[in-house]
Design a protein around this motif. Sequence first.
Motif, short mmCIF file in Angstrom:
data_model
loop_
_atom_site.label_atom_id
_atom_site.label_comp_id
_atom_site.label_asym_id
_atom_site.label_seq_id
_atom_site.Cartn_x
_atom_site.Cartn_y
_atom_site.Cartn_z
N ILE A 7 4.57 13.17 8.99
CA ILE A 7 3.51 13.75 9.74
C ILE A 7 2.81 14.07 7.77
CG2 ILE A 7 2.47 15.41 9.90
CD1 ILE A 7 5.12 17.05 11.36
N GLU A 8 2.95 14.15 6.90
CA GLU A 8 2.51 13.88 5.91
C GLU A 8 1.27 12.60 5.65
OE1 GLU A 8 4.05 15.56 2.71
OE2 GLU A 8 3.66 18.25 3.14
N VAL A 9 2.45 11.87 6.00
CA VAL A 9 2.24 10.38 5.84
C VAL A 9 0.70 10.37 6.25
CG1 VAL A 9 2.90 7.87 5.76
CG2 VAL A 9 4.10 9.42 4.32
N LEU A 10 1.34 10.65 8.14
CA LEU A 10 -0.02 10.21 8.46
C LEU A 10 -1.13 10.70 8.30
CD1 LEU A 10 -0.16 8.90 11.54
CD2 LEU A 10 -0.10 11.26 12.19
N LEU A 11 -0.78 11.69 8.37
CA LEU A 11 -2.50 12.24 8.16
C LEU A 11 -2.65 11.90 6.77
CD1 LEU A 11 -1.30 16.18 8.65
CD2 LEU A 11 -2.51 14.53 10.71
N THR A 12 -2.33 12.29 5.74
CA THR A 12 -3.17 10.99 4.45
C THR A 12 -3.22 9.49 4.61
OG1 THR A 12 -1.77 13.05 3.33
CG2 THR A 12 -2.42 11.42 1.73
N LEU A 13 -2.94 8.89 5.07
CA LEU A 13 -3.11 7.91 5.56
C LEU A 13 -3.99 7.63 7.03
CD1 LEU A 13 -2.30 4.73 5.04
CD2 LEU A 13 -1.05 4.91 6.69
N ASP A 14 -4.30 8.60 6.92
CA ASP A 14 -5.67 8.57 8.40
C ASP A 14 -6.47 9.30 7.95
OD1 ASP A 14 -6.90 8.73 10.98
OD2 ASP A 14 -7.06 11.03 10.70
N GLU A 15 -6.32 10.19 6.90
CA GLU A 15 -7.67 10.16 5.83
C GLU A 15 -7.92 8.99 4.64
OE1 GLU A 15 -6.73 14.23 3.72
OE2 GLU A 15 -6.33 15.18 5.33
N GLU A 16 -7.01 8.81 3.42
CA GLU A 16 -7.23 7.38 2.79
C GLU A 16 -7.82 6.12 3.29
OE1 GLU A 16 -7.87 8.19 -0.36
OE2 GLU A 16 -7.21 10.19 -0.97
N LEU A 17 -6.86 5.83 4.78
CA LEU A 17 -7.27 4.65 4.76
C LEU A 17 -6.75 3.61 3.57
CD1 LEU A 17 -10.36 4.86 6.91
CD2 LEU A 17 -7.49 4.62 8.09
N HIS A 18 -5.35 3.89 3.04
CA HIS A 18 -5.20 2.94 2.12
C HIS A 18 -4.34 3.47 1.36
CE1 HIS A 18 -4.75 1.52 -1.92
NE2 HIS A 18 -5.91 0.09 -1.63
N PHE A 19 -3.23 2.98 1.62
CA PHE A 19 -1.97 2.88 2.15
C PHE A 19 -1.69 3.17 -0.19
CE2 PHE A 19 -1.29 0.85 5.63
CZ PHE A 19 0.18 1.46 5.92
N GLY A 20 -1.93 2.65 -1.11
CA GLY A 20 -1.56 2.52 -2.79
C GLY A 20 -2.10 4.25 -2.73
N ARG A 21 -3.65 4.73 -2.58
CA ARG A 21 -3.47 6.01 -2.27
C ARG A 21 -3.17 7.30 -1.89
NH1 ARG A 21 -9.20 3.89 -1.78
NH2 ARG A 21 -9.34 4.24 0.02
N THR A 22 -2.85 6.51 -0.29
CA THR A 22 -1.59 7.94 0.02
C THR A 22 -0.29 7.60 -0.66
OG1 THR A 22 -2.69 7.12 1.88
CG2 THR A 22 -0.26 7.73 2.39
N ALA A 23 0.17 7.11 -1.56
CA ALA A 23 1.40 6.79 -2.02
C ALA A 23 1.46 8.17 -3.10
CB ALA A 23 2.01 5.18 -2.31
N GLU A 24 -0.12 7.80 -3.55
CA GLU A 24 -0.10 8.20 -5.25
C GLU A 24 0.01 9.64 -4.15
OE1 GLU A 24 -4.19 8.29 -7.91
OE2 GLU A 24 -2.92 6.32 -7.74
N ARG A 25 -1.46 9.80 -3.42
CA ARG A 25 -0.92 11.07 -3.60
C ARG A 25 -0.29 12.37 -3.00
NH1 ARG A 25 -5.91 12.44 1.03
NH2 ARG A 25 -5.06 14.47 1.42
N LEU A 26 0.96 11.62 -2.29
CA LEU A 26 2.22 11.55 -1.38
C LEU A 26 3.10 12.14 -2.95
CD1 LEU A 26 1.94 11.39 2.11
CD2 LEU A 26 0.78 13.68 0.44
N ARG A 27 3.04 11.61 -3.78
CA ARG A 27 3.89 10.78 -5.17
C ARG A 27 5.38 9.75 -4.51
NH1 ARG A 27 2.38 16.49 -6.83
NH2 ARG A 27 0.84 15.88 -8.58
N LEU A 28 4.63 9.66 -3.43
CA LEU A 28 6.11 8.36 -2.63
C LEU A 28 5.62 6.80 -3.45
CD1 LEU A 28 5.65 9.50 0.51
CD2 LEU A 28 7.54 10.34 -0.75
N SER A 29 6.11 5.80 -2.90
CA SER A 29 5.88 4.67 -3.98
C SER A 29 5.27 3.68 -1.91
CB SER A 29 7.20 3.56 -3.85
OG SER A 29 7.66 3.92 -2.57
N THR A 30 4.70 3.08 -2.38
CA THR A 30 3.62 2.06 -1.38
C THR A 30 4.54 1.75 -0.17
OG1 THR A 30 2.13 1.33 -2.82
CG2 THR A 30 1.96 0.48 -0.95
N GLY A 31 5.82 1.29 -0.55
CA GLY A 31 7.02 1.20 -0.15
C GLY A 31 7.15 1.58 1.68
N GLN A 32 7.70 2.99 0.11
CA GLN A 32 8.53 4.38 1.27
C GLN A 32 6.97 4.68 2.33
OE1 GLN A 32 8.69 6.72 -2.16
NE2 GLN A 32 10.49 7.16 -1.41
#
Length: 124
Positions: A7-32
Amino acid sequence: MLERTDIEVLLTLDEELHFGRTAERLRLSTGQVSRIVKRLERRIGAPLFTRTSRTVAATPIGARLATELRPLVAQMDAAERRAVEAGRGLAGELHVGFVGAAAGQALLSAVDRFSGRYRDCRVH
């Protein structure tokens, strides 16, 4: 049932519209992030985001899912906050008093801040 990370990935990606920034905000890798989105899309049975090498956009299904999940996540966060505050003894009633007019202004300011932060504790 969706997992909290999904859910956090979905909501953050919906806000950021960028995999890299989403990964950075959630402290995940872009691959994850990518794997989680793909897993969600398999589960839903439809694309949640359209992506090219330059852009990411929510599909109507993805946007609707994010819109419907946002208030639920806020309610879950609020419920957790209230439970933590109750566990710390920050729920119930607090009785305060003061002597002298000068202390009254400072106390009223402190009570306002306290009441705003700990909504489940009434101040008398």
